[in-house]
Design a protein around this motif. Structure first.
Motif, PDB file in Angstrom:
ATOM      1  N   LEU A   1      49.569  37.356  35.242  1.00 52.89           N
ATOM      2  CA  LEU A   1      48.596  36.325  35.108  1.00 52.89           C
ATOM      3  C   LEU A   1      49.346  34.936  34.524  1.00 52.89           C
ATOM      4  O   LEU A   1      49.576  34.987  33.463  1.00 52.89           O
TER       5      LEU A   1
ATOM      6  N   THR B   1      42.647  32.632  42.637  1.00 48.87           N
ATOM      7  CA  THR B   1      44.292  32.685  42.560  1.00 48.87           C
ATOM      8  C   THR B   1      44.827  33.421  41.452  1.00 48.87           C
ATOM      9  O   THR B   1      45.879  34.647  41.915  1.00 48.87           O
ATOM     10  N   LEU B   2      44.102  33.639  40.338  1.00 53.77           N
ATOM     11  CA  LEU B   2      44.635  34.516  39.483  1.00 53.77           C
ATOM     12  C   LEU B   2      44.256  35.976  39.693  1.00 53.77           C
ATOM     13  O   LEU B   2      45.442  36.949  39.407  1.00 53.77           O
ATOM     14  N   SER B   3      43.446  36.530  40.427  1.00 55.19           N
ATOM     15  CA  SER B   3      43.107  37.694  40.671  1.00 55.19           C
ATOM     16  C   SER B   3      44.038  38.136  41.612  1.00 55.19           C
ATOM     17  O   SER B   3      44.635  39.245  41.801  1.00 55.19           O
TER      18      SER B   3
ATOM     19  N   THR C   1      40.451  29.010  40.536  1.00 55.24           N
ATOM     20  CA  THR C   1      41.524  29.471  39.596  1.00 55.24           C
ATOM     21  C   THR C   1      41.264  30.867  39.432  1.00 55.24           C
ATOM     22  O   THR C   1      42.205  31.725  39.483  1.00 55.24           O
TER      23      THR C   1
ATOM     24  N   ILE D   1      48.793  28.518  35.154  1.00 52.14           N
ATOM     25  CA  ILE D   1      47.489  28.363  35.679  1.00 52.14           C
ATOM     26  C   ILE D   1      46.556  28.765  34.567  1.00 52.14           C
ATOM     27  O   ILE D   1      45.588  27.962  34.445  1.00 52.14           O
ATOM     28  N   THR D   2      46.843  29.832  33.771  1.00 55.72           N
ATOM     29  CA  THR D   2      45.420  30.237  32.763  1.00 55.72           C
ATOM     30  C   THR D   2      45.592  29.148  31.735  1.00 55.72           C
ATOM     31  O   THR D   2      44.138  28.650  31.271  1.00 55.72           O
TER      32      THR D   2
ATOM     33  N   GLY E   1      48.517  38.590  29.529  1.00 55.47           N
ATOM     34  CA  GLY E   1      47.788  37.444  30.375  1.00 55.47           C
ATOM     35  C   GLY E   1      46.230  37.908  30.256  1.00 55.47           C
ATOM     36  O   GLY E   1      45.426  36.919  30.407  1.00 55.47           O
TER      37      GLY E   1
ATOM     38  N   GLY F   1      43.045  42.146  35.373  1.00 55.23           N
ATOM     39  CA  GLY F   1      42.478  40.472  35.587  1.00 55.23           C
ATOM     40  C   GLY F   1      41.448  40.453  36.422  1.00 55.23           C
ATOM     41  O   GLY F   1      40.561  39.561  36.201  1.00 55.23           O
TER      42      GLY F   1
ATOM     43  N   LEU G   1      43.562  35.291  29.757  1.00 51.43           N
ATOM     44  CA  LEU G   1      42.442  35.114  30.704  1.00 51.43           C
ATOM     45  C   LEU G   1      40.856  35.322  30.129  1.00 51.43           C
ATOM     46  O   LEU G   1      40.001  34.272  30.343  1.00 51.43           O
TER      47      LEU G   1
ATOM     48  N   ASP H   1      47.389  38.767  40.272  1.00 52.94           N
ATOM     49  CA  ASP H   1      47.662  39.820  39.453  1.00 52.94           C
ATOM     50  C   ASP H   1      47.634  41.149  40.383  1.00 52.94           C
ATOM     51  O   ASP H   1      48.235  42.164  40.030  1.00 52.94           O
TER      52      ASP H   1
ATOM     53  N   ALA I   1      37.963  38.223  35.881  1.00 53.14           N
ATOM     54  CA  ALA I   1      37.616  37.245  36.679  1.00 53.14           C
ATOM     55  C   ALA I   1      36.332  37.408  37.397  1.00 53.14           C
ATOM     56  O   ALA I   1      35.428  36.527  37.452  1.00 53.14           O
TER      57      ALA I   1
END
Length: 290
Positions: free
Chosen positions: A155, A144-146, A141, A159-160, A212, A262, A216, A149, A266
């Motif tokens: 973000l 993916t978010l990183s 996760t 997903i978050t 976002g 982000g 996070l 972003d 992360a």
């Protein structure tokens, strides 16, 4: 002896299995990274058109994580199964499309390799346990978010928020934090950056981060408990500042262009999952508090 006992007794085999699984998942994460922002943009456009009373296309082409099949962005040729083997296809094709010779983004092998390495490290650290399985999911996760972003300065809530709720649910077991620490961590994670955001805007008239980032940090608070938040904020802020200064000095980043926060959150969160207790104990001993 079952499979879990075999893997637990053979750390190299466990790490290899985690790495191979990470390669496969990393390939899928690339699909999510590229397609989810487009899916969200189309959804927002459709909602805006509906609110504005503008007619939308009656039969728009289907576009999701599965459809259509992956294609070369340069020549639009459909990518075959043997051209889509994680990491191996990129190396065999020397980073170029087999049909038109255009360069393939380095993002694809980097995400696959990073996912493989981190997945293997997590399983070596936690073993074939519930903690290990959940830490691997959190790792996927955060990767993916990183990357989303970094690419889009976005973000996605898609997903978050589910991952935040999963962290709260795991606290009922508990896995990484008890329920009280998890709930307080989610609230404190969101509110701490929310307060910083509004104070910064009040003083400078500018927005220093996006909502976002609040979500996070709330996610990390839900997974790790409120006790982990000071270390996560400190590490992410220091590393983010150093990287930002280095990029500006090297003229690779304009001061006026916002830099996503982000990925730093992360990375700090992942480090805390792996070695948070060790870092905290070291800090307490170094500071003379114990």
């Amino acid at each position: 002896m079952n499979l879990l006992e075999l893997l637990a007794g053979q750390p190299p085999l466990l790490g290899l299995a985690g790495g191979l699984l990470g390669l496969l998942i990393g390939s899928f994460l690339n699909v999510v990274i590229l397609r989810l922002p487009v899916m969200l943009e189309r959804q927002w456009q459709a909602q805006c058109a509906e609110l504005a009373g503008v007619s939308a296309p009656t039969d728009p082409p289907q576009f999701n994580l599965m459809t259509p099949r992956s294609r070369c962005p340069h020549c639009d040729t459909e990518i075959g199964p043997f051209e889509n083997i994680p990491l191996i296809s990129y190396l065999l094709q020397r980073g170029k499309c087999r049909h038109c010779g255009a360069g393939i983004s380095i993002q694809y092998p980097l995400v696959e390799l990073l996912t493989a390495l981190l997945s293997g490290l997590v399983l070596l650290h936690f073993g074939p346990t519930l903690e290990g399985a959940m830490a691997v999911i959190l790792t996927w996760t955060l990767i993916t978010l990183s990357v989303i972003d970094l690419r889009e300065q976005l973000l996605p809530d898609a997903i978050t928020l589910p991952c935040l709720w999963l962290g709260l649910a795991l606290a009922m077991v508990p896995v990484f934090a008890d329920l009280h620490s998890s709930v307080v961590g989610a609230m404190a994670g969101y509110l701490s950056l929310w307060i910083v955001f509004h104070l910064f805007r009040l003083v400078t008239g500018k927005e220093g981060m996006g909502y976002g980032d609040f979500k996070l940090l709330a996610l990390l608070g839900a997974w790790l408990g409120w006790q982990a938040l000071p270390a996560v904020i400190l590490v992410s802020s220091v590393v983010g500042a150093l990287v930002g200064i280095a990029l500006v000095l090297s003229r690779r980043h304009e001061r006026s262009v916002p830099m996503p926060f982000g990925p730093f959150l992360a990375a700090a969160g992942w480090i805390n999952v792996m070695w948070g207790d060790t870092i905290t104990d070291w800090y307490l001993r170094f500071s003379g508090l114990t």
